[in-house]
Design an enzyme around this catalytic site. Structure first.
Site, PDB file in Angstrom:
ATOM      1  N   ASP A   1       0.826  -1.077  -0.167  1.00 54.28           N
ATOM      2  CA  ASP A   1      -0.082  -0.018   0.207  1.00 54.28           C
ATOM      3  C   ASP A   1       0.892   1.297   0.121  1.00 54.28           C
ATOM      4  OD1 ASP A   1       0.656  -0.675   2.704  1.00 54.28           O
ATOM      5  OD2 ASP A   1      -0.543   0.689   3.658  1.00 54.28           O
TER       6      ASP A   1
ATOM      7  N   GLU B   1       0.133  -1.413   5.940  1.00 54.38           N
ATOM      8  CA  GLU B   1       1.110  -0.656   6.811  1.00 54.38           C
ATOM      9  C   GLU B   1       1.442   0.846   6.928  1.00 54.38           C
ATOM     10  OE1 GLU B   1       5.237   1.284   7.777  1.00 54.38           O
ATOM     11  OE2 GLU B   1       4.132   1.330   5.680  1.00 54.38           O
TER      12      GLU B   1
END
Length: 370
Positions: free
Chosen positions: A74, A135
């Site tokens: 991400d 994350e």
């Protein structure tokens, strides 16, 4: 003909994959799963409903691997960013959303595994790759998955980018997020302001007191970074919220700091207002242990053999390295390529570092597998 590593990087960068963009993250995950399957890896998809799926990747002969390699898929950028400012190169630098944090790391890591596969390197039996999708929002969903797969491992290699000067990361501060919610009583600020109990006024008092808990010299910071409150300018506010970021350098600092925050919020400064403090430590500190120090020294030794001057650094930012380090696993972070300005419009990769750090990473995995 375009370098095939850079062609893959361009493909990944030009796909939006913000933490809340499940479709985009899953598209990245699908590409990566296909690449690893093409070199013989088994890809396990760990499904998520609201965010992108996670990936667990292993060579078929990896029965009891001792190295966990962690990389996130991400980015922090909203949908549409890739279209607004797609991948580009200027001189020795590549630009684009997520180019250094951490799509270049994914390119580097894949080509490392591809090389080891093509050379029939036995160390492939010693690695397990975990790619998570959240994350950038604290790994709330993937933390348990990371800890599950880190259990029993000897080493954790975290693919966050190297710092601008090429340093790897051996220590990080722990981080927490808290929400301060204040309820007051509304009143018309012109007709009967004395009947109001201002939640915004109470929040202002608490902001000043919380900010006074900072102890930067010892690595403790408290930052009220976002505030909300009020309805109209002529209304005494009945509701206000403050969002607080907390950083500590050691777990011993955490509970005393939290107690001080609770003490600040116990008693209102504006009589009649009500205060609620909620939150927790999201990531423990990444503390450099003797095992982690030895891992860095090995990487430094390998770097010297490659004529690379490898330094270590400490950072206040968080990463998944904190989870593995807190479990007692020897952990080294910042093993990706060199770049800078992550999370900004000027984020960049130093292109020559892609191959340089690729060689360092391959040799580190080989040496850890002896």
């Amino acid at each position: 003909m375009k370098n095939e590593k850079l062609a893959l990087l361009e493909k990944l960068v030009n796909i939006d994959s913000g933490s809340h963009d499940k479709k985009g993250v899953d598209k990245i995950g699908g590409i990566l799963a296909g690449l690893y399957q093409s070199i013989g890896f088994h890809a396990e998809i760990v499904e998520e409903k609201e965010i992108g799926n996670h990936l667990i990747l292993r060579h078929p002969e990896a029965e009891n691997p001792k190295i966990i390699i962690i990389a996130h898929m991400d980015t922090v950028f909203p949908e549409g960013t890739a279209k607004e400012r797609p991948y580009k190169t200027e001189g020795n630098r590549a630009y684009g959303p997520g180019v250094i944090d951490m799509k270049a790391s994914h390119v580097m890591l894949f080509y490392a595994m591809k090389y080891l596969t093509e050379t029939n390197n036995a160390c492939l039996r010693n690695v397990e790759l975990v790619f998570n999708s959240d994350e950038e929002i604290g790994s709330v969903h993937s933390r348990a998955l990371i800890e599950k797969h880190a259990k029993g491992k000897n080493y954790a290699l975290i693919m966050e980018p190297a710092r601008k000067d090429g340093s790897v990361v051996t220590e990080r501060r722990g981080s927490g997020t808290y929400t301060l919610t204040i309820e007051g009583e509304a009143a018309h600020s012109g007709i009967e302001p004395e009947k109001g109990k201002s939640a915004i006024e109470e929040l202002a008092h608490k902001i000043v007191k919380l900010q006074q808990l900072n102890d930067h010299e010892n690595g403790v910071s408290v930052n009220v970074g976002v505030i909300e409150g009020g309805t109209t300018v002529n209304t005494v506010s009945a509701h206000a919220v403050g969002h607080v970021d907390v950083r500590v350098s050691s777990m011993e600092q955490f509970r005393p700091l939290e107690q001080k925050m609770e003490e600040v919020c116990e008693t209102p400064d504006v009589e009649g207002t009500r205060i609620e403090l909620t939150g927790h430590l999201d990531r423990p500190p990444m503390v450099k242990t003797e095992k982690s120090k030895a891992l860095y020294e090995l990487a430094k030794e390998i770097a010297e053999e490659l004529n690379i001057d490898l330094k270590e650094t400490y950072t206040g930012g968080g990463s998944d390295a904190s989870f593995t380090a807190s479990m007692g696993v020897a952990t080294l972070d910042g093993l990706g390529p060199i770049g800078g300005n992550a999370h900004s419009d000027s984020e960049y990769l130093e292109i020559p570092s892609l191959d340089e750090r690729l060689q360092l990473f391959i040799k580190l995995v080989e040496r850890l597998s002896l």
